[in-house]
Design a protein around this motif. Structure first.
Motif, PDB file in Angstrom:
ATOM      1  N   TYR A   1     -20.344  -9.045   2.552  1.00  7.43           N
ATOM      2  CA  TYR A   1     -19.286  -8.315   3.242  1.00  7.43           C
ATOM      3  C   TYR A   1     -19.717  -8.069   4.686  1.00  7.43           C
ATOM      4  CZ  TYR A   1     -15.541  -5.030   4.192  1.00  7.43           C
ATOM      5  OH  TYR A   1     -14.447  -4.406   4.741  1.00  7.43           O
ATOM      6  N   HIS A   2     -19.476  -9.066   5.528  1.00  9.70           N
ATOM      7  CA  HIS A   2     -19.840  -8.948   6.944  1.00  9.70           C
ATOM      8  C   HIS A   2     -19.029  -9.952   7.750  1.00  9.70           C
ATOM      9  CE1 HIS A   2     -22.498 -12.652   7.003  1.00  9.70           C
ATOM     10  NE2 HIS A   2     -22.407 -12.424   5.707  1.00  9.70           N
ATOM     11  N   HIS A   3     -18.805  -9.624   9.026  1.00  8.00           N
ATOM     12  CA  HIS A   3     -18.105 -10.582   9.887  1.00  8.00           C
ATOM     13  C   HIS A   3     -18.978 -11.017  11.060  1.00  8.00           C
ATOM     14  CE1 HIS A   3     -16.670  -8.611  13.749  1.00  8.00           C
ATOM     15  NE2 HIS A   3     -17.292  -7.614  13.127  1.00  8.00           N
ATOM     16  N   GLN A   4     -20.190 -10.467  11.140  1.00  4.51           N
ATOM     17  CA  GLN A   4     -21.154 -10.897  12.150  1.00  4.51           C
ATOM     18  C   GLN A   4     -22.376 -11.476  11.453  1.00  4.51           C
ATOM     19  OE1 GLN A   4     -21.851  -7.551  14.920  1.00  4.51           O
ATOM     20  NE2 GLN A   4     -20.210  -8.442  16.152  1.00  4.51           N
ATOM     21  N   GLY A   5     -23.179 -12.242  12.204  1.00  7.80           N
ATOM     22  CA  GLY A   5     -24.377 -12.836  11.644  1.00  7.80           C
ATOM     23  C   GLY A   5     -25.294 -13.341  12.733  1.00  7.80           C
ATOM     24  N   ILE A   6     -26.471 -13.772  12.343  1.00  4.29           N
ATOM     25  CA  ILE A   6     -27.470 -14.237  13.308  1.00  4.29           C
ATOM     26  C   ILE A   6     -27.046 -15.569  13.923  1.00  4.29           C
ATOM     27  CG2 ILE A   6     -29.829 -15.129  13.556  1.00  4.29           C
ATOM     28  CD1 ILE A   6     -30.742 -13.023  11.576  1.00  4.29           C
ATOM     29  N   LYS A   7     -27.016 -15.585  15.251  1.00  2.00           N
ATOM     30  CA  LYS A   7     -26.751 -16.822  15.979  1.00  2.00           C
ATOM     31  C   LYS A   7     -28.073 -17.439  16.440  1.00  2.00           C
ATOM     32  CE  LYS A   7     -24.621 -16.588  20.009  1.00  2.00           C
ATOM     33  NZ  LYS A   7     -23.492 -16.498  20.988  1.00  2.00           N
ATOM     34  N   MET A   8     -28.803 -16.750  17.291  1.00  2.00           N
ATOM     35  CA  MET A   8     -30.137 -17.193  17.703  1.00  2.00           C
ATOM     36  C   MET A   8     -31.151 -16.275  17.033  1.00  2.00           C
ATOM     37  SD  MET A   8     -31.907 -17.489  21.475  1.00  2.00           S
ATOM     38  CE  MET A   8     -32.178 -15.722  21.619  1.00  2.00           C
ATOM     39  N   LEU A   9     -32.038 -16.870  16.257  1.00  2.00           N
ATOM     40  CA  LEU A   9     -33.051 -16.098  15.546  1.00  2.00           C
ATOM     41  C   LEU A   9     -34.168 -15.697  16.492  1.00  2.00           C
ATOM     42  CD1 LEU A   9     -34.087 -15.083  12.736  1.00  2.00           C
ATOM     43  CD2 LEU A   9     -35.310 -17.266  12.576  1.00  2.00           C
ATOM     44  N   SER A  10     -34.594 -14.440  16.422  1.00  2.00           N
ATOM     45  CA  SER A  10     -35.738 -13.978  17.198  1.00  2.00           C
ATOM     46  C   SER A  10     -36.980 -14.797  16.860  1.00  2.00           C
ATOM     47  CB  SER A  10     -36.013 -12.504  16.888  1.00  2.00           C
ATOM     48  OG  SER A  10     -37.313 -12.124  17.312  1.00  2.00           O
ATOM     49  N   ASP A  11     -37.784 -15.081  17.875  1.00  2.00           N
ATOM     50  CA  ASP A  11     -39.021 -15.833  17.623  1.00  2.00           C
ATOM     51  C   ASP A  11     -40.088 -14.968  16.958  1.00  2.00           C
ATOM     52  OD1 ASP A  11     -39.863 -14.222  19.729  1.00  2.00           O
ATOM     53  OD2 ASP A  11     -40.174 -15.867  21.134  1.00  2.00           O
ATOM     54  N   LYS A  12     -39.785 -13.685  16.764  1.00  2.00           N
ATOM     55  CA  LYS A  12     -40.717 -12.790  16.065  1.00  2.00           C
ATOM     56  C   LYS A  12     -40.378 -12.668  14.584  1.00  2.00           C
ATOM     57  CE  LYS A  12     -41.824  -9.986  20.135  1.00  2.00           C
ATOM     58  NZ  LYS A  12     -41.062 -10.797  21.106  1.00  2.00           N
ATOM     59  N   LEU A  13     -39.285 -13.320  14.159  1.00  2.00           N
ATOM     60  CA  LEU A  13     -38.856 -13.274  12.768  1.00  2.00           C
ATOM     61  C   LEU A  13     -38.889 -14.667  12.158  1.00  2.00           C
ATOM     62  CD1 LEU A  13     -35.725 -10.946  13.135  1.00  2.00           C
ATOM     63  CD2 LEU A  13     -37.976 -10.289  12.249  1.00  2.00           C
ATOM     64  N   ILE A  14     -38.915 -14.712  10.836  1.00  2.00           N
ATOM     65  CA  ILE A  14     -38.838 -15.971  10.102  1.00  2.00           C
ATOM     66  C   ILE A  14     -37.645 -15.891   9.157  1.00  2.00           C
ATOM     67  CG2 ILE A  14     -39.966 -17.473   8.414  1.00  2.00           C
ATOM     68  CD1 ILE A  14     -42.656 -16.508   9.487  1.00  2.00           C
ATOM     69  N   ALA A  15     -36.782 -16.890   9.202  1.00  2.00           N
ATOM     70  CA  ALA A  15     -35.659 -16.953   8.273  1.00  2.00           C
ATOM     71  C   ALA A  15     -36.176 -17.382   6.904  1.00  2.00           C
ATOM     72  CB  ALA A  15     -34.604 -17.940   8.772  1.00  2.00           C
ATOM     73  N   VAL A  16     -35.889 -16.585   5.881  1.00  2.00           N
ATOM     74  CA  VAL A  16     -36.417 -16.875   4.542  1.00  2.00           C
ATOM     75  C   VAL A  16     -35.320 -17.096   3.511  1.00  2.00           C
ATOM     76  CG1 VAL A  16     -38.638 -15.762   4.930  1.00  2.00           C
ATOM     77  CG2 VAL A  16     -36.712 -14.399   4.081  1.00  2.00           C
ATOM     78  N   ALA A  17     -34.070 -16.920   3.914  1.00  2.00           N
ATOM     79  CA  ALA A  17     -32.951 -17.230   3.023  1.00  2.00           C
ATOM     80  C   ALA A  17     -31.793 -17.735   3.877  1.00  2.00           C
ATOM     81  CB  ALA A  17     -32.519 -16.017   2.209  1.00  2.00           C
ATOM     82  N   ILE A  18     -31.147 -18.804   3.396  1.00  2.00           N
ATOM     83  CA  ILE A  18     -30.085 -19.455   4.147  1.00  2.00           C
ATOM     84  C   ILE A  18     -28.884 -19.669   3.227  1.00  2.00           C
ATOM     85  CG2 ILE A  18     -29.464 -21.462   5.563  1.00  2.00           C
ATOM     86  CD1 ILE A  18     -31.750 -19.909   6.767  1.00  2.00           C
ATOM     87  N   ALA A  19     -27.687 -19.383   3.732  1.00  2.00           N
ATOM     88  CA  ALA A  19     -26.469 -19.652   2.974  1.00  2.00           C
ATOM     89  C   ALA A  19     -26.163 -21.149   2.998  1.00  2.00           C
ATOM     90  CB  ALA A  19     -25.296 -18.868   3.553  1.00  2.00           C
ATOM     91  N   GLU A  20     -25.243 -21.563   2.146  1.00  2.00           N
ATOM     92  CA  GLU A  20     -24.914 -22.981   2.049  1.00  2.00           C
ATOM     93  C   GLU A  20     -24.326 -23.543   3.334  1.00  2.00           C
ATOM     94  OE1 GLU A  20     -22.574 -21.996  -1.449  1.00  2.00           O
ATOM     95  OE2 GLU A  20     -23.660 -23.543  -2.566  1.00  2.00           O
ATOM     96  N   ASP A  21     -23.752 -22.682   4.177  1.00  2.00           N
ATOM     97  CA  ASP A  21     -23.192 -23.139   5.451  1.00  2.00           C
ATOM     98  C   ASP A  21     -24.203 -23.073   6.595  1.00  2.00           C
ATOM     99  OD1 ASP A  21     -23.386 -20.425   5.824  1.00  2.00           O
ATOM    100  OD2 ASP A  21     -21.236 -20.076   6.057  1.00  2.00           O
ATOM    101  N   GLY A  22     -25.445 -22.680   6.305  1.00  2.00           N
ATOM    102  CA  GLY A  22     -26.489 -22.635   7.312  1.00  2.00           C
ATOM    103  C   GLY A  22     -26.723 -21.286   7.950  1.00  2.00           C
ATOM    104  N   LEU A  23     -25.924 -20.292   7.610  1.00  2.00           N
ATOM    105  CA  LEU A  23     -26.102 -18.969   8.197  1.00  2.00           C
ATOM    106  C   LEU A  23     -27.343 -18.292   7.619  1.00  2.00           C
ATOM    107  CD1 LEU A  23     -24.411 -17.239  10.236  1.00  2.00           C
ATOM    108  CD2 LEU A  23     -23.661 -15.921   8.262  1.00  2.00           C
TER     109      LEU A  23
END
Length: 249
Positions: free
Chosen positions: A173-195
């Motif tokens: 339940y959200h209408h915003q999301g990460i566009k550019m990921l901070s270089d201090k974070l690591i993405a550890v889960a991805i939706a099927e559309d790449g978000l």
């Protein structure tokens, strides 16, 4: 073992000029063995510093959109309601929590806050700006206990250690999301559309955020329960290391 005191960031109703809280946040923490306490909404640095020192862990809740000025963008018409005081308080508190290496768990807005404060940016409105997303339901209708789409969990990281699964189904339940990921974070889960659906901050005891809402689904979903259990356990003592057997018991 002494129950950890968890500071829960307050929600704000501008129409009523009131602080408020969803009981699901509190009940999920209590059910995992913590003592949840709603914090005041303040930008007083002395108070924020005291809060950071006194509490054992911090839950950064959902709610308002973040001010796009924080990631150097103008406010688009599709951006939702802002709360500048929340932005200021949570930014200051998050930095203090990081400096103290205390556990921080972000949910929805919390994930977006972590990313923005650490130099990343957001889609102000997924339906109009993230056009790839036409197959994933990111803004479901109630009940929010329903799990509506899959996320892929990367291996060899805090989130995977907690859930012990390569793919899980989540609510959304959200209408915003990460566009550019901070270089201090690591993405550890991805939706099927790449978000990006979850991030961690490496080299910290417990800095984890998810885009979905485990506070709604923890009563029916074991993975949501594991997230709260791991967060509360990490807040219970300095230097705690996750005991996966305890989480899955």
């Amino acid at each position: 073992m002494k129950k950890p005191m968890i500071g829960v960031l307050p929600l704000y109703d501008s129409n009523k000029n009131s602080y408020w809280m969803l009981p699901d946040y509190m009940k999920a923490i209590e059910g995992a063995g913590g003592i949840p306490i709603m914090l005041p909404l303040t930008t007083n640095l002395e108070i924020i510093t005291t809060l950071a020192n006194e509490f054992d862990g911090f839950l950064f809740t959902g709610g308002h959109d973040l001010n796009p000025e924080l990631y150097h963008e103008n406010v688009e018409d599709t951006c939702g309601e802002l709360c500048i005081e929340r932005d200021m308080m949570e930014s200051l508190l998050f930095q203090k929590v990081i400096d103290l290496d205390k556990p921080a768990f972000g949910i929805c807005r919390g994930l977006q806050l972590f990313n923005v404060i650490l130099g990343g940016s957001l889609y102000q409105d997924i339906p109009t700006q993230f056009t790839v997303s036409n197959t994933v339901n990111h803004k479901q209708t109630p009940p929010y206990t329903n799990l509506v789409h899959d996320v892929h969990i990367e291996k060899n990281n805090l989130l995977h250690d907690i859930v012990r699964a390569d793919t899980i189904k989540v609510n959304s339940y959200h209408h915003q999301g990460i566009k550019m990921l901070s270089d201090k974070l690591i993405a550890v889960a991805i939706a099927e559309d790449g978000l990006v659906e979850s991030v961690i901050m490496p080299n910290h005891k417990f800095v984890l955020a998810v885009q979905w809402h485990p506070e709604y689904s923890y009563t029916v979903d074991e993975y949501s329960q594991k997230l709260f259990s791991a967060f509360v356990s990490s807040s219970a003592s300095i230097g705690y290391e996750i005991n996966v057997d305890e989480i899955t018991a």
